[in-house]
Design a protein around this motif. Structure first.
Motif, PDB file in Angstrom:
ATOM      1  N   ARG A 125     -17.527   3.874   0.657  1.00  0.00           N
ATOM      2  CA  ARG A 125     -17.404   2.414   0.581  1.00  0.00           C
ATOM      3  C   ARG A 125     -16.427   1.936  -0.490  1.00  0.00           C
ATOM      4  N   LYS A 126     -15.545   2.830  -0.953  1.00  0.00           N
ATOM      5  CA  LYS A 126     -14.501   2.440  -1.889  1.00  0.00           C
ATOM      6  C   LYS A 126     -13.156   2.727  -1.250  1.00  0.00           C
ATOM      7  N   VAL A 127     -12.217   1.822  -1.424  1.00  0.00           N
ATOM      8  CA  VAL A 127     -10.889   1.976  -0.823  1.00  0.00           C
ATOM      9  C   VAL A 127      -9.972   2.640  -1.854  1.00  0.00           C
ATOM     10  N   ILE A 128     -10.139   3.956  -1.992  1.00  0.00           N
ATOM     11  CA  ILE A 128      -9.349   4.714  -2.966  1.00  0.00           C
ATOM     12  C   ILE A 128      -8.832   6.033  -2.381  1.00  0.00           C
ATOM     13  N   GLY A 129      -8.869   6.168  -1.049  1.00  0.00           N
ATOM     14  CA  GLY A 129      -8.434   7.410  -0.420  1.00  0.00           C
ATOM     15  C   GLY A 129      -6.939   7.628  -0.555  1.00  0.00           C
ATOM     16  N   LYS A 130      -6.535   8.895  -0.534  1.00  0.00           N
ATOM     17  CA  LYS A 130      -5.119   9.249  -0.651  1.00  0.00           C
ATOM     18  C   LYS A 130      -4.841  10.533   0.110  1.00  0.00           C
ATOM     19  N   ILE A 131      -3.574  10.916   0.153  1.00  0.00           N
ATOM     20  CA  ILE A 131      -3.157  12.161   0.811  1.00  0.00           C
ATOM     21  C   ILE A 131      -2.462  13.037  -0.219  1.00  0.00           C
ATOM     22  N   MET A 132      -2.879  14.290  -0.302  1.00  0.00           N
ATOM     23  CA  MET A 132      -2.204  15.274  -1.144  1.00  0.00           C
ATOM     24  C   MET A 132      -1.482  16.270  -0.236  1.00  0.00           C
ATOM     25  N   ARG A 133      -0.380  16.796  -0.731  1.00  0.00           N
ATOM     26  CA  ARG A 133       0.348  17.810   0.050  1.00  0.00           C
ATOM     27  C   ARG A 133       0.591  19.037  -0.815  1.00  0.00           C
ATOM     28  N   PHE A 134       0.391  20.206  -0.196  1.00  0.00           N
ATOM     29  CA  PHE A 134       0.477  21.477  -0.922  1.00  0.00           C
ATOM     30  C   PHE A 134       1.490  22.408  -0.268  1.00  0.00           C
ATOM     31  N   GLU A 135       2.232  23.104  -1.102  1.00  0.00           N
ATOM     32  CA  GLU A 135       3.133  24.150  -0.638  1.00  0.00           C
ATOM     33  C   GLU A 135       2.305  25.369  -0.238  1.00  0.00           C
ATOM     34  N   PHE A 150     -11.451   5.267   2.942  1.00  0.00           N
ATOM     35  CA  PHE A 150     -12.098   6.537   3.227  1.00  0.00           C
ATOM     36  C   PHE A 150     -11.258   7.356   4.217  1.00  0.00           C
ATOM     37  N   ALA A 151     -10.171   7.933   3.695  1.00  0.00           N
ATOM     38  CA  ALA A 151      -9.283   8.779   4.500  1.00  0.00           C
ATOM     39  C   ALA A 151     -10.082   9.945   5.049  1.00  0.00           C
ATOM     40  N   ASN A 152     -10.118  10.068   6.367  1.00  0.00           N
ATOM     41  CA  ASN A 152     -10.946  11.077   7.021  1.00  0.00           C
ATOM     42  C   ASN A 152     -10.035  12.054   7.759  1.00  0.00           C
ATOM     43  N   GLY A 153     -10.181  12.191   9.070  1.00  0.00           N
ATOM     44  CA  GLY A 153      -9.359  13.122   9.836  1.00  0.00           C
ATOM     45  C   GLY A 153      -7.891  12.740   9.795  1.00  0.00           C
ATOM     46  N   ILE A 154      -7.018  13.747   9.808  1.00  0.00           N
ATOM     47  CA  ILE A 154      -5.578  13.505   9.810  1.00  0.00           C
ATOM     48  C   ILE A 154      -4.909  14.358  10.874  1.00  0.00           C
ATOM     49  N   ALA A 155      -3.736  13.900  11.317  1.00  0.00           N
ATOM     50  CA  ALA A 155      -2.960  14.640  12.326  1.00  0.00           C
ATOM     51  C   ALA A 155      -1.489  14.299  12.165  1.00  0.00           C
ATOM     52  N   THR A 168     -12.126   5.560   7.899  1.00  0.00           N
ATOM     53  CA  THR A 168     -13.483   5.300   8.387  1.00  0.00           C
ATOM     54  C   THR A 168     -13.901   3.851   8.276  1.00  0.00           C
ATOM     55  N   TRP A 169     -13.701   3.267   7.112  1.00  0.00           N
ATOM     56  CA  TRP A 169     -14.229   1.920   6.897  1.00  0.00           C
ATOM     57  C   TRP A 169     -13.236   0.832   7.290  1.00  0.00           C
ATOM     58  N   LEU A 170     -12.075   1.186   7.819  1.00  0.00           N
ATOM     59  CA  LEU A 170     -11.139   0.174   8.317  1.00  0.00           C
ATOM     60  C   LEU A 170     -11.779  -0.648   9.428  1.00  0.00           C
ATOM     61  N   PRO A 171     -12.429  -0.170  10.436  1.00  0.00           N
ATOM     62  CA  PRO A 171     -12.330   1.198  10.951  1.00  0.00           C
ATOM     63  C   PRO A 171     -11.112   1.306  11.868  1.00  0.00           C
ATOM     64  N   GLY A 172     -10.418   2.405  11.779  1.00  0.00           N
ATOM     65  CA  GLY A 172      -9.245   2.576  12.622  1.00  0.00           C
ATOM     66  C   GLY A 172      -8.369   3.709  12.140  1.00  0.00           C
ATOM     67  N   VAL A 173      -7.118   3.653  12.576  1.00  0.00           N
ATOM     68  CA  VAL A 173      -6.145   4.688  12.265  1.00  0.00           C
ATOM     69  C   VAL A 173      -4.936   4.051  11.602  1.00  0.00           C
ATOM     70  N   GLU A 174      -4.534   4.625  10.487  1.00  0.00           N
ATOM     71  CA  GLU A 174      -3.306   4.225   9.819  1.00  0.00           C
ATOM     72  C   GLU A 174      -2.292   5.341  10.004  1.00  0.00           C
ATOM     73  N   ARG A 175      -1.024   5.008   9.793  1.00  0.00           N
ATOM     74  CA  ARG A 175      -0.019   6.063   9.860  1.00  0.00           C
ATOM     75  C   ARG A 175       1.013   5.851   8.755  1.00  0.00           C
ATOM     76  N   VAL A 176       1.589   6.976   8.328  1.00  0.00           N
ATOM     77  CA  VAL A 176       2.593   6.972   7.277  1.00  0.00           C
ATOM     78  C   VAL A 176       3.834   7.664   7.810  1.00  0.00           C
ATOM     79  N   PRO A 177       4.997   6.999   7.775  1.00  0.00           N
ATOM     80  CA  PRO A 177       6.224   7.683   8.178  1.00  0.00           C
ATOM     81  C   PRO A 177       6.553   8.816   7.209  1.00  0.00           C
ATOM     82  N   ILE A 178       7.066   9.911   7.743  1.00  0.00           N
ATOM     83  CA  ILE A 178       7.530  11.021   6.917  1.00  0.00           C
ATOM     84  C   ILE A 178       9.046  10.993   6.948  1.00  0.00           C
TER      85      ILE A 178
END
Length: 195
Positions: A125-135, A150-155, A168-178
């Motif tokens: 219930r907190k909007v603090i999710g993020k994405i980390m990337r690892f080599e 609440f960043a959950n499943g990713i693809a 999760t709590w959006l609820p929905g799907v967000e996307r980030v351009p790479i």
């Protein structure tokens, strides 16, 4: 292709709260359990084997591009494990990035270069999710600070030009351009669920 409920059947039973599944090239299905189980399910669903146990709570799982190891998100131990596919032995892959420890590492996906994107849900219930990337060697950084709800499943998209995040709590799907250089663009809402 659209499926009806009549075309869906039970593949395997007796699994403890599988959060995510992935399929090995040999046809076996892999998932985790909320008591740290790492399961291998035979291609026909007839045999379920617990190959190892983290002692935590296994969330997302994904095979490295060469399928030599399985990345295992563990919210109980606040880390991502590396399960060697030849020995089924666990070793620590990552416990955070840029001086920030994982709280809820939730989902993982690999790009073609072997880099692992991991959703860090943050807290309920907190909007603090993020994405980390690892080599491939486990060194990493905070790739996108969100904040995601609440960043959950990713693809990854087929061309690896977008990362999709189930919030999760959006609820929905967000996307980030790479971007072509691998950096993250600005997040946007891609789809929301009708309430």
């Amino acid at each position: 292709m659209e499926l009806t409920i009549n075309e869906v059947n039970i593949f395997a039973t007796g699994i403890d709260h599988a959060e995510c599944v992935c399929v090995h090239p040999d046809g076996s299905v892999w998932c985790g359990g909320e008591a740290g189980q790492i399961y291998r399910i035979s291609p026909d669903g007839s045999e379920i084997k617990e190959v190892n146990n983290t002692g935590g709570f296994v969330q997302g799982v994904a095979f490295s591009p060469d399928c030599t190891w399985l990345a295992v998100c563990d919210s109980g131990n606040h880390c991502v494990w590396k399960l060697d596919m030849a020995t089924y032995q666990l070793s620590l892959f990552a416990d955070g990035a840029d001086g920030e420890r994982f709280n809820i590492p939730n989902s993982v996906v690999f790009d073609k270069r072997g880099r692992a994107y991991v959703s860090e849900s943050g807290a309920f219930r907190k909007v603090i999710g993020k994405i980390m990337r690892f080599e491939p060697d486990g060194t990493g950084h905070i790739w996108h600070n969100g904040p995601f709800s609440f960043a959950n499943g990713i693809a990854l998209s087929k061309n690896e030009d977008y990362l999709y995040i189930a919030s999760t709590w959006l609820p929905g799907v967000e996307r980030v351009p790479i971007h072509p250089d691998g950096t993250a663009g600005k997040s946007e809402v891609f789809a929301t669920m009708v309430r």
